[in-house]
Scaffold this active site. Structure first.
Site, PDB file in Angstrom:
ATOM      1  CB  CYS A 162      -0.935   0.003   1.204  1.00 38.30           C
ATOM      2  SG  CYS A 162      -0.059   0.108   2.780  1.00 38.30           S
ATOM      3  CB  CYS A 210       4.427  -0.468   1.767  1.00 34.21           C
ATOM      4  SG  CYS A 210       3.454  -1.640   2.722  1.00 34.21           S
ATOM      5  CG  ASP A 252      13.331  29.219 -31.717  1.00 36.90           C
ATOM      6  OD1 ASP A 252      13.692  30.400 -31.850  1.00 36.90           O
ATOM      7  OD2 ASP A 252      13.888  28.261 -32.281  1.00 36.90           O
ATOM      8  CG  ASP A 273      15.516  24.014 -32.941  1.00 34.23           C
ATOM      9  OD1 ASP A 273      15.506  25.237 -32.673  1.00 34.23           O
ATOM     10  OD2 ASP A 273      15.905  23.556 -34.025  1.00 34.23           O
ATOM     11  CG  ASP A 279      15.759  28.178 -28.570  1.00 35.35           C
ATOM     12  OD1 ASP A 279      15.630  29.412 -28.618  1.00 35.35           O
ATOM     13  OD2 ASP A 279      15.655  27.441 -29.571  1.00 35.35           O
TER      14      ASP A 279
END
Length: 752
Positions: free
Chosen positions: A28, A31, A421, A642, A646
């Site tokens: 559970c 635990c 971008d 990318d 950036d």
């Protein structure tokens, strides 16, 4: 199995190490919280996270401080197990063992239900049937409960052990001391244990399904590779391939490594890696990814990344690591679970005492207390969040959306602004030269053509030292123009024309020395910083920028500063860029175009895409500041980019998204990586985040409602232990089953 997903696979970088452990014995949320605290207390550990749904733990420590033996021993002392075995095989073996235990328990329990149908059953036969169920098949609950108590904790097993024991031993007392014919409750004890075993078996099957995406990824890498060594073709284990090896991949085989095609052409199926449904053509000089399926061509591939450095291994490691992370809502659930079991035991004691003293019936008091203990098991509460997250991240991975951590998945549903971008994100990142402008006074004759050739040669000479996409466009145009009518290529530049004193100016352009001349190539801001005026070029420049062209100004800085000409470049928009912006608008998300390009070009691109807000001529260092400015306005901001420039903005955003093919530093800074260069995946990432959050809160809602309604009903005597056990088992299975519905989720492209 790939080392990245072994139960004890160690992932490291220069700053820290991570260890993945397979944990046994958790039943559970309490635990999971207990194991997490124990791991975090080991010397040198900086952070620990335990996922109940996957039965995995991730431990992070400073480089050189990770001690697997100490961690495993700490888990063992806490009453659980940590094993260095394959997670998939361990889960499969445990599932098989549970099945046979369940069948045997059902066979013994079934006759105990006959008295409910009016069939008499000897009390001693009831004892004989219930005893092995209680102490043989129920031994696991006693063992786990004792270990938890010895370690100073309490878990679901304690509730099951207390509840079933109360029913069993009270029935045994009545059998030995009461008058013949007194009702017994052996069936309650046996049914509770059998139902819990049944629920845990169903739960284990369902939880195994949650990790289907991860298992599918681990199955992609072939075990062997065909390598050319010493003039011979050898079959070697995939782990034995080293960078630089030449690997032969026959039609229909999976690529064992990342690499570059040096001979052959084919179409490669990358669907399980990127979600790309159609085979991707590959030819000489193209990059290929390990795990993809070769089509009908023979490929010779030079290995560039192997083992843990390969794309597939990194994806597997990131997916598994992300599944072990916890969003804020799960931390709240963990705090509740830590005190849940003691509170339930206290409620059961109050139920027993009040029922005995006020009602005067020990039997009903015992039955009601047992019902409270059984129905309150916190399995559903603990499974609601991790199960939904694991399934949601798996669905995202199949669509080509790689989510690095659970907090990113949690935050993405709140996004109201996406900053985009331009180059490489909304455009294809493969710009081409469209116009060469020289001094208008030269007209259109031979002098102008000579000036254009000189402009291109000078620009190509300078840009030969740059990796920028615009530089590659200039070099490609120079090569094309150097090919004569017969198809023979002349040298682009003389060896003496190679650049010296090359310097890149972030967000502006470059400067270099070619022979005796110092050359500057860049935007208007670079020209202004060098004291060079636009002059007669301004009217044509304005027209081209209004048409969406990006301009590179080429100027001589010394000995006589002046503009040599302009090179106009166009970068085609990605086919789905406009549709992606429209989808984001439908989701209630504003879009902002953020670019270092000039304002006219940025405005033209934004107009074509339907973006109304543009931030142009923003230097790389200022992009992160623009993100923070939007955040100070109360916006939840995603940044999509990318490039290396950036990376600061990706890190500053609430959710950073790196586009497919992004630079490594951009992917490291981003919380979400889009494995395909398709803007539509941005909206898909938001959609899967919202769908996952709905499943999390649906699971938590029903788990809480179940306990809020179930415990009072049990305490007041409206639920028998048998019904309580059935409801408890059903609650866990229903929460996991509801989360599994996320597997039906598909990205826009998959639906199309």
């Amino acid at each position: 199995m790939d080392a990245a997903v072994d139960a004890t696979a160690t992932l490291s970088d220069a700053r820290h190490e991570q260890l993945i452990l397979s944990i046994e014995g958790m039943s559970c949320a309490a635990c999971a919280v207990r194991v997490e605290k124990v791991l975090a207390s080991v010397s040198g550990v900086q952070r620990a996270a335990v996922n109940l749904a996957t039965e995995r733990a991730m431990v992070e420590a400073a480089a050189g401080q990770l001690r697997p033996e100490a961690l495993i021993e700490a888990v063992r002392r806490a009453g659980y197990g940590a094993r260095a075995v394959s997670g998939a095989s361990a889960a499969a073996s445990r599932l098989g063992g549970r099945k046979w235990q369940l069948i045997a328990a059902m066979i013994l329990t079934a006759p105990l239900l006959l008295p409910m149908l009016g069939v008499a059953l000897s009390p001693w036969l009831q004892l004989a049937l219930a005893t092995p169920v209680q102490f043989l098949f129920g031994a696991v609950f006693y063992a786990r409960a004792w270990k938890a108590l010895r370690a100073g904790g309490a878990n679901m097993d304690l509730l099951v052990a207390l509840g079933s024991s109360a029913a069993y031993f009270y029935s045994l007392y009545l059998l030995l001391a009461a008058a013949p014919g007194t009702p017994l409750y052996f069936e309650a004890a046996a049914v509770v244990i059998t139902l819990v075993l049944f629920g845990k078996w169903l739960e284990a099957r369902a939880r195994r399904s949650t990790t289907a995406a991860l298992r599918a990824l681990t199955a992609l890498r072939p075990e062997s590779a065909r390598v050319e060594r010493g003039g011979a073709l050898l079959d070697v284990p995939a782990d034995a391939v080293v960078t630089g090896d030449i690997v032969l991949v026959r039609p229909g085989e999976r690529l064992p490594v990342d690499g570059v095609v040096i001979e052959g052409c084919s179409a490669v199926d990358e669907s399980l890696l990127t979600g790309e449904s159609l085979p991707v053509p590959k030819a000489t000089a193209d990059r290929v990814t390990g795990g993809a399926i070769n089509g009908d061509g023979l490929l010779r591939v030079r290995a560039t990344a192997v083992g843990a450095q390969s794309t597939l291994a990194r994806i597997i490691a990131l997916v598994e690591s992300a599944q072990l992370e916890k969003p804020p809502v799960q931390r709240l659930v963990d705090r509740v679970s830590a005190v849940f079991v003691p509170v339930v035991v206290a409620i059961a004691l109050v139920t027993f005492v009040s029922g005995w003293l006020l009602g005067g019936h020990v039997t009903s008091a015992v039955v009601n207390a047992v019902s409270v203990l059984v129905i309150a098991c916190p399995c559903a509460l603990g499974l609601a969040t991790p199960t939904a997250l694991v399934v949601g991240m798996g669905a995202a991975a199949r669509a080509g959306i790689l989510i690095r951590d659970a907090e990113a998945l949690e935050r993405a549903h709140r996004l109201d602004t996406v900053v985009l971008d331009k180059t490489g994100t909304l455009t294809q990142g493969r710009p081409v030269v469209t116009e060469l402008l020289v001094d208008p006074a030269l007209g259109a004759g031979a002098a102008a053509q000579a000036a254009q050739r000189e402009l291109l040669q000078v620009a190509a000479a300078v840009q030969s030292a740059s990796e920028h996409p615009l530089a590659r466009a200039v070099l490609a145009e120079a090569r094309r123009s150097a090919v004569d009518a017969a198809g023979n290529a002349a040298p682009i530049m003389a060896a003496s024309a190679l650049p010296e004193e090359f310097q890149a100016h972030a967000g502006l352009g470059v400067t270099a020395r070619i022979g005796e001349r110092r050359i500057a190539i860049g935007n208007r801001a670079l020209m202004s910083s060098q004291g060079i005026a636009a002059g007669d070029y301004e009217p044509q420049a304005a027209q081209l920028e209004a048409r969406g062209r990006t301009l590179m100004w080429v100027a001589t800085l010394a000995p006589l500063p002046h503009v040599l000409g302009l090179i106009a470049v166009a970068d085609p928009l990605r086919p789905d860029a406009r549709a992606a912006v429209q989808r984001l608008r439908k989701l209630g998300i504003d879009t902002v175009l953020l670019t270092g390009d000039n304002a006219r070009t940025a405005a033209a691109v934004a107009s074509e895409l339907g973006i109304t807000r543009v931030l142009a001529e923003v230097l790389p260092a200022a992009k992160a500041a623009e993100i923070r400015r939007l955040q100070t306005q109360g916006r939840c901001v995603a940044m999509v980019g990318d490039g290396i420039n950036d990376a600061p903005a990706l890190a500053a955003a609430d959710v950073g998204m790196a586009m497919g093919g992004a630079a490594d530093v951009a992917m490291e800074s981003a919380a979400i990586t889009l494995l395909r260069a398709e803007p539509q995946l941005i909206a898909d990432a938001v959609a899967i985040s919202r769908a996952t959050r709905r499943k999390v809160w649906q699971g938590l809602f029903w788990a809480l409602v179940y306990n809020v309604l179930g415990m009072p009903a049990a305490a007041l005597g409206f639920l028998s232990p048998v019904i309580a056990g059935s409801a408890m088992a059903l609650s866990s299975v229903s929460v996991v089953g509801n989360a599994l519905l996320l597997r039906r989720w598909k990205a826009q492209r998959q639906r199309a």
